[in-house]
Write a protein that holds these residues in place. Structure first.
Motif, PDB file in Angstrom:
ATOM      1  N   GLY A  77       0.737  -1.032   0.185  1.00 48.52           N
ATOM      2  CA  GLY A  77       0.137  -0.183  -0.051  1.00 48.52           C
ATOM      3  C   GLY A  77       0.902   1.452  -0.137  1.00 48.52           C
ATOM      4  N   LEU A  78       2.109   1.162   0.741  1.00 44.91           N
ATOM      5  CA  LEU A  78       2.972   2.257   0.796  1.00 44.91           C
ATOM      6  C   LEU A  78       3.580   2.479  -0.544  1.00 44.91           C
ATOM      7  N   VAL A  79       3.876   1.594  -1.324  1.00 46.96           N
ATOM      8  CA  VAL A  79       4.510   1.790  -2.865  1.00 46.96           C
ATOM      9  C   VAL A  79       3.529   2.173  -3.723  1.00 46.96           C
ATOM     10  N   ASN A  80       2.320   1.703  -3.542  1.00 49.80           N
ATOM     11  CA  ASN A  80       1.119   1.954  -4.376  1.00 49.80           C
ATOM     12  C   ASN A  80       0.676   3.540  -4.355  1.00 49.80           C
ATOM     13  N   PHE A  81       0.523   3.869  -2.934  1.00 50.82           N
ATOM     14  CA  PHE A  81       0.280   5.192  -2.762  1.00 50.82           C
ATOM     15  C   PHE A  81       1.362   6.268  -3.296  1.00 50.82           C
ATOM     16  N   SER A  82       2.634   5.914  -2.804  1.00 49.78           N
ATOM     17  CA  SER A  82       3.717   6.684  -3.270  1.00 49.78           C
ATOM     18  C   SER A  82       3.916   7.000  -4.655  1.00 49.78           C
ATOM     19  N   GLN A  83       3.515   5.912  -5.268  1.00 49.67           N
ATOM     20  CA  GLN A  83       3.317   5.753  -6.951  1.00 49.67           C
ATOM     21  C   GLN A  83       2.312   6.529  -7.425  1.00 49.67           C
ATOM     22  N   PHE A  84       1.107   6.606  -6.693  1.00 53.10           N
ATOM     23  CA  PHE A  84      -0.166   7.388  -7.233  1.00 53.10           C
ATOM     24  C   PHE A  84       0.065   8.826  -7.028  1.00 53.10           C
ATOM     25  N   LEU A  85       0.922   9.197  -5.846  1.00 48.85           N
ATOM     26  CA  LEU A  85       1.019  10.565  -5.560  1.00 48.85           C
ATOM     27  C   LEU A  85       2.185  11.171  -6.661  1.00 48.85           C
ATOM     28  N   GLY A  86       3.323  10.492  -6.602  1.00 45.42           N
ATOM     29  CA  GLY A  86       4.534  11.227  -7.245  1.00 45.42           C
ATOM     30  C   GLY A  86       4.719  10.595  -8.670  1.00 45.42           C
ATOM     31  N   GLN A  87       4.097   9.595  -8.992  1.00 46.53           N
ATOM     32  CA  GLN A  87       4.312   8.934 -10.406  1.00 46.53           C
ATOM     33  C   GLN A  87       5.540   8.056 -10.400  1.00 46.53           C
ATOM     34  N   TYR A  88       6.383   7.651  -9.156  1.00 46.74           N
ATOM     35  CA  TYR A  88       7.558   7.005  -9.364  1.00 46.74           C
ATOM     36  C   TYR A  88       7.735   6.378  -7.846  1.00 46.74           C
ATOM     37  N   ILE A  89       8.445   5.471  -7.594  1.00 46.67           N
ATOM     38  CA  ILE A  89       8.689   4.850  -6.355  1.00 46.67           C
ATOM     39  C   ILE A  89       9.987   5.318  -6.069  1.00 46.67           C
ATOM     40  N   PRO A  90      10.012   5.902  -4.776  1.00 42.66           N
ATOM     41  CA  PRO A  90      11.544   6.243  -4.140  1.00 42.66           C
ATOM     42  C   PRO A  90      12.423   5.105  -4.088  1.00 42.66           C
ATOM     43  N   SER A  91      13.489   5.312  -4.491  1.00 43.26           N
ATOM     44  CA  SER A  91      14.643   4.232  -4.530  1.00 43.26           C
ATOM     45  C   SER A  91      15.109   3.612  -2.990  1.00 43.26           C
ATOM     46  N   VAL A  92      14.715   4.577  -2.090  1.00 47.95           N
ATOM     47  CA  VAL A  92      15.085   3.776  -0.644  1.00 47.95           C
ATOM     48  C   VAL A  92      13.726   2.797  -0.508  1.00 47.95           C
ATOM     49  N   ILE A  93      12.450   3.376  -0.941  1.00 51.04           N
ATOM     50  CA  ILE A  93      11.526   2.094  -0.564  1.00 51.04           C
ATOM     51  C   ILE A  93      11.787   0.962  -1.373  1.00 51.04           C
ATOM     52  N   TYR A  94      12.095   1.106  -2.554  1.00 49.86           N
ATOM     53  CA  TYR A  94      12.188   0.212  -3.411  1.00 49.86           C
ATOM     54  C   TYR A  94      13.426  -0.944  -3.184  1.00 49.86           C
ATOM     55  N   ASN A  95      14.625  -0.267  -2.850  1.00 53.32           N
ATOM     56  CA  ASN A  95      15.929  -1.222  -2.719  1.00 53.32           C
ATOM     57  C   ASN A  95      15.895  -1.790  -1.250  1.00 53.32           C
ATOM     58  N   PHE A  96      15.137  -1.423  -0.429  1.00 51.93           N
ATOM     59  CA  PHE A  96      15.140  -1.948   0.905  1.00 51.93           C
ATOM     60  C   PHE A  96      13.878  -2.573   1.338  1.00 51.93           C
ATOM     61  N   GLN A  97      13.249  -3.230   0.472  1.00 56.42           N
ATOM     62  CA  GLN A  97      11.969  -3.839   0.551  1.00 56.42           C
ATOM     63  C   GLN A  97      12.195  -5.059   1.640  1.00 56.42           C
ATOM     64  N   GLU A  98      13.098  -5.981   1.687  1.00 59.28           N
ATOM     65  CA  GLU A  98      13.289  -6.970   2.527  1.00 59.28           C
ATOM     66  C   GLU A  98      13.349  -6.405   4.032  1.00 59.28           C
ATOM     67  N   LEU A  99      14.097  -5.394   4.114  1.00 58.63           N
ATOM     68  CA  LEU A  99      14.695  -4.605   5.512  1.00 58.63           C
ATOM     69  C   LEU A  99      13.497  -4.105   6.180  1.00 58.63           C
ATOM     70  N   ILE A 100      12.362  -3.348   5.278  1.00 53.80           N
ATOM     71  CA  ILE A 100      11.486  -2.670   5.920  1.00 53.80           C
ATOM     72  C   ILE A 100      10.223  -3.768   6.199  1.00 53.80           C
ATOM     73  N   VAL A 101      10.007  -4.631   5.312  1.00 53.49           N
ATOM     74  CA  VAL A 101       8.714  -5.589   5.870  1.00 53.49           C
ATOM     75  C   VAL A 101       9.346  -6.371   7.141  1.00 53.49           C
ATOM     76  N   THR A 102      10.828  -6.935   7.210  1.00 55.66           N
ATOM     77  CA  THR A 102      11.193  -7.531   8.282  1.00 55.66           C
ATOM     78  C   THR A 102      11.020  -7.013   9.510  1.00 55.66           C
ATOM     79  N   THR A 103      11.559  -5.648   9.416  1.00 51.87           N
ATOM     80  CA  THR A 103      11.578  -4.738  10.614  1.00 51.87           C
ATOM     81  C   THR A 103      10.151  -4.366  11.015  1.00 51.87           C
TER      82      THR A 103
END
Length: 117
Positions: A77-103
């Motif tokens: 939902g965070l990825v879809n919302f950020s893509q909806f607002l800014g038309q792109y996914i920030p690289s921090v959110i995209y590159n650290f997917q496993e770390l964010i979900v695990t944390t």
């Protein structure tokens, strides 16, 4: 399995996290279950003991997998919302997917295991 096919083992912290919190919640459920008077059958076994254990296992497994599902859906939902607002996914959110979900899963499971009664 990883060692035999790839030659090295990949450490997945989310797997170990799930096993640890599954056991922790299972023990908490066992400790908070009310004591029942044992009813013995003709073989000397306690009737209904396996069903109570199966209920505890399914409940703790559902809590652990449900919290992982909630954090995974929250990340999506965070990825879809950020893509909806800014038309792109920030690289921090995209590159650290496993770390964010695990944390997020570890925080949610820690809260769940600490305050579940």
């Amino acid at each position: 399995m990883f060692i035999s096919t790839l030659g090295h083992a990949d450490w997945k912290p989310l797997h170990f996290l799930c096993f640890a919190y599954f056991y922790r919640i299972l023990e908490k459920l066992k400790g908070t279950e009310p004591a029942i008077a044992p009813i013995y059958n003709e073989y000397g076994e306690v009737e209904g003991r396996g069903i109570h254990m199966a209920k505890r296992v399914l409940c703790s497994l559902g809590l652990v997998l449900g919290s992982m599902l909630a954090t995974s859906l929250g990340y999506t939902g965070l990825v879809n919302f950020s893509q909806f607002l800014g038309q792109y996914i920030p690289s921090v959110i995209y590159n650290f997917q496993e770390l964010i979900v695990t944390t997020a899963s570890s925080v949610l499971l820690c809260i769940l295991a600490s305050y579940y009664r």
